[in-house]
Design a protein around this motif. Structure first.
Motif, PDB file in Angstrom:
ATOM      1  N   ALA A   1      26.951  -6.653  24.814  1.00 30.64           N
ATOM      2  CA  ALA A   1      26.867  -7.902  24.051  1.00 30.64           C
ATOM      3  C   ALA A   1      26.946  -9.105  24.987  1.00 30.64           C
ATOM      4  CB  ALA A   1      27.976  -7.958  23.002  1.00 30.64           C
TER       5      ALA A   1
ATOM      6  N   ASN B   1      19.010 -10.810  21.972  1.00 30.48           N
ATOM      7  CA  ASN B   1      19.697  -9.857  21.115  1.00 30.48           C
ATOM      8  C   ASN B   1      19.815  -8.541  21.868  1.00 30.48           C
ATOM      9  OD1 ASN B   1      19.800 -11.569  18.776  1.00 30.48           O
ATOM     10  ND2 ASN B   1      17.617 -11.154  18.504  1.00 30.48           N
ATOM     11  N   ILE B   2      20.761  -7.712  21.466  1.00 30.99           N
ATOM     12  CA  ILE B   2      20.914  -6.402  22.106  1.00 30.99           C
ATOM     13  C   ILE B   2      19.621  -5.603  21.975  1.00 30.99           C
ATOM     14  CG2 ILE B   2      22.168  -4.210  22.020  1.00 30.99           C
ATOM     15  CD1 ILE B   2      24.667  -5.894  21.243  1.00 30.99           C
TER      16      ILE B   2
ATOM     17  N   ASP C   1      23.203  -3.803  15.594  1.00 34.35           N
ATOM     18  CA  ASP C   1      23.591  -3.794  17.011  1.00 34.35           C
ATOM     19  C   ASP C   1      24.183  -2.458  17.431  1.00 34.35           C
ATOM     20  OD1 ASP C   1      22.659  -6.348  17.457  1.00 34.35           O
ATOM     21  OD2 ASP C   1      24.634  -7.304  17.362  1.00 34.35           O
TER      22      ASP C   1
END
Length: 135
Positions: A52, A61-62, A86
């Motif tokens: 993260a 974003n992941i 996630d």
């Protein structure tokens, strides 16, 4: 405060030795003569918090860290877009480190995604495109 140590005098490389670019980047970092820490995600477990923080440092974003065009990804998840939270993306990265889209270098507070070995050389050359900030 993040969990990843950030030192302007040290290069930290997150990469996968399961792909050729990762191997080349590791060789460049190892031979750079600079203080460094290399983290091969195929041998070292990266926590969800670290992923993260890496994604946040890259303003991504992941899910953006996963190479969804990789043949192994397509074989496992199909050709259509995949809708995961996630945690799902983190499981993919932890179970299939070769699916990391690009290596990530941290120097100081700068997070840089590297797509080729020449990217590292450019990043380390202070005269190139103003990428490396003087410390």
């Amino acid at each position: 405060m993040g969990v990843i140590a950030m030192d302007k005098k040290q290069i930290t490389l997150y990469y996968s030795s399961e792909n050729s670019i990762g191997k080349q980047l590791n060789a460049y970092v190892e031979s750079s003569g600079k203080d460094h820490l290399t983290i091969d995600i195929s041998k070292t477990n990266v926590t969800g918090t670290q992923w993260a923080e890496l994604a946040d440092g890259l303003n991504k974003n992941i899910s953006d860290l996963v190479n969804t065009d990789h043949p192994d990804f397509k074989e496992a998840y199909g050709e259509n877009s995949v809708d995961l939270d996630d945690d799902g993306w983190l499981k993919i990265l932890n179970k299939n480190p070769s699916l990391l889209k690009n290596a990530i270098v941290i120097k100081g507070k700068d997070f840089i995604e590297l797509t080729s070995a020449s990217d590292f050389k450019q990043y380390m050359d202070p005269d190139s495109a103003g990428i490396e900030k003087p410390y």
